[in-house]
Design an enzyme around this catalytic site. Structure first.
Site, PDB file in Angstrom:
ATOM      1  N   SER A 163      42.079  40.748  51.099  1.00 21.98           N
ATOM      2  CA  SER A 163      41.580  39.779  50.130  1.00 21.98           C
ATOM      3  C   SER A 163      40.095  39.467  50.358  1.00 21.98           C
ATOM      4  CB  SER A 163      42.450  38.518  50.177  1.00 21.98           C
ATOM      5  OG  SER A 163      42.293  37.751  49.019  1.00 21.98           O
ATOM      6  N   ASP A 376      49.633  43.537  42.442  1.00 24.03           N
ATOM      7  CA  ASP A 376      48.651  42.478  42.655  1.00 24.03           C
ATOM      8  C   ASP A 376      47.926  42.165  41.356  1.00 24.03           C
ATOM      9  OD1 ASP A 376      47.051  40.617  43.887  1.00 24.03           O
ATOM     10  OD2 ASP A 376      45.930  42.047  45.107  1.00 24.03           O
ATOM     11  N   HIS A 435      49.926  41.602  46.543  1.00 17.77           N
ATOM     12  CA  HIS A 435      48.702  41.348  47.303  1.00 17.77           C
ATOM     13  C   HIS A 435      48.905  41.582  48.799  1.00 17.77           C
ATOM     14  CE1 HIS A 435      44.698  39.585  47.589  1.00 17.77           C
ATOM     15  NE2 HIS A 435      45.113  38.724  48.511  1.00 17.77           N
TER      16      HIS A 435
END
Length: 459
Positions: A163, A376, A435
């Site tokens: 991220s 994601d 994610h």
């Protein structure tokens, strides 16, 4: 966090302060784990935790890799989230994790930037304000840990990020190269690995509307609203109005949530609050913007309160049995309590892209690996592909021509993903994952990291 002189003297004794440096403050009985604080700047203390793999090869002719895990946010805790929820030796029930990445490498978790997790600053103006500042602190940490440790400095280091951590990772990679070449750091850089990384915010926000419309979570009205706000973000970025772009990003997330009936930004097959990996029992700051509070679910605690034995999920675990085990965490420090302060301090850098830094790493011959979960949204695969195609790297056109190879897991012949490589750029498409790839597809993630870290170090 203000501290009295007496408190600081006690803290310094605990962590063995020496001329601005720190030594390991604690370890388990067999030495397979060691942890401590590093004073990366005066009054800025970064917590780290190193696990030595039981599979480590001591033969110097066969270097055993070390993974430095950088969490996202900015403000999320690698020592908590990456360790206990994703790739560390134990899960949040303190049970052995079969898919731990220790099977392939040593693991070094950090709470970075300072203020995340167990890390802390003594004065609020010491929070970092940019990715460069965060990378500089991490470089200082690496100097303190690696320079005097021959086992570490002979081993290839792989910087692995998830991220927002990806933006810091590419800055850190370049900082490590400079420090090694100037003789300030003894370290072999094996590569930089970017997992669902927030490298180009503009490309991601433009991907959200079309992606969610295609899978029927947004209708055309929602698509138009999303695209309109993405255009505003683009203009703000072009004008250098990065803090304003962050505010519009919050508005965009709110608009999408409203028009999709709360799609989960970390897995588009789910609704917000139904995925136990992205759910929290508390919000960091109840006075902040509603969307920032929603985002702080990731910053603070990604598990639900049903994960008992730790009374309150990951937050309860980290402020309870783990804090007691480590012994050196200041008594008045609550894990994760300063996450929103870290995010707020870096708000003006949040929407700034780092594509040029990826280009520079590739040009310097450093292995760059990108992996992305199919499901994601926030760091969507289509957004990742968009920024990759903006690279100025000389090998990009050849990379785009290469056919992908399927990925399988162990003896099962189900297609788990695809991969392709050209020279020092490698890309993994992970099917069925959102994610948090190591959580959603642990087997193929472990295989991927094993294959990636087999490469000889580059620097």
């Amino acid at each position: 966090m203000k501290r009295s002189v007496a408190q600081l003297v006690i803290l310094c004794l605990i962590v063995s302060c020496t001329n601005g440096e720190t030594k390991a403050a604690g370890s388990n009985s067999d030495g397979s784990e060691v942890w401590g604080y590093a004073e990366v700047r005066p009054k800025a203390h970064m917590f780290w935790w190193h696990y030595k793999s039981p599979y480590r090869v001591e033969d110097p002719s066969k270097p055993w890799p070390i993974i430095l895990w950088l969490q996202g946010g900015p403000g999320a805790s690698g020592v908590g989230i990456g360790n206990f929820q994703e790739i560390g030796p134990l899960d949040t029930f303190l049970k052995p994790r079969n898919s731990t990445w220790l099977k392939k490498a040593d693991l070094l978790f950090v709470d970075s930037p300072v203020g995340s997790g167990y890390s802390f600053v003594e004065e609020k103006d010491l929070y970092v304000k940019s990715d460069e500042e965060a990378a500089k602190d991490l470089t200082t940490l690496l100097q303190q840990l690696f320079n005097k440790n021959p086992i570490l400095n002979r081993s290839p280091l792989y910087i692995v990020a998830e991220s927002y951590g990806g933006k810091i990772a590419v800055k850190l990679g370049l900082s490590v190269i400079d420090s090694v070449q100037s003789g300030k750091l003894k370290l072999h850089l094996g590569g930089v690995i970017l997992g669902d990384s927030w490298i180009s915010p503009e490309d991601f926000v433009f991907s959200w509307g079309p992606l969610l419309n295609y899978i029927s979570r947004l209708d055309y009205k929602g698509l138009d609203l999303s695209n309109s706000l993405a255009e505003n973000i683009k203009k703000q970025i072009q004008n250098g109005e990065y803090a304003e772009a962050t505010q519009t990003w919050m508005e965009l997330e709110s608009t999408i949530s409203l028009n999709s009936n709360g799609v989960d930004f970390y897995n588009f097959l789910m609704d917000t609050g139904t995925d136990p990996v992205s759910l929290t029992t508390s919000e960091v700051n109840r006075n902040e913007n509603r969307v920032l509070k929603k985002y702080s679910r990731y910053l603070n605690d990604l598990r639900s309160s049903s994960d008992v034995n730790n009374e309150g999920g990951l937050e309860g675990l980290m402020n309870g049995v783990i804090k007691k085990k480590l012994k050196i965490i200041p008594k008045d420090l609550l894990w994760g309590n300063n996450s929103s302060n870290v995010f707020t301090a870096m708000q003006a850098d949040f929407m700034r892209h780092t594509i040029q830094d990826v280009d520079e790493l590739l040009a310097k011959g450093i292995n760059v690996t990108i992996y992305n979960g199919q499901l994601d949204v926030i760091c969507s695969t289509s957004g990742t592909e968009a920024w990759v195609h903006k690279l100025k790297w000389e090998g990009l056109e050849e990379f785009k021509k290469i056919e992908r190879q399927p990925l399988y897991c162990e003896s099962d012949r189900k297609t788990r993903g695809f991969t392709k490589s050209y020279k020092n750029l490698h890309f993994y498409w992970i099917l069925g994952a959102g994610h948090f790839v190591p959580v959603d597809e642990p087997c193929v993630a472990l295989k991927m990291i094993g294959d990636t870290t087999k490469s000889p170090h580059q620097l």
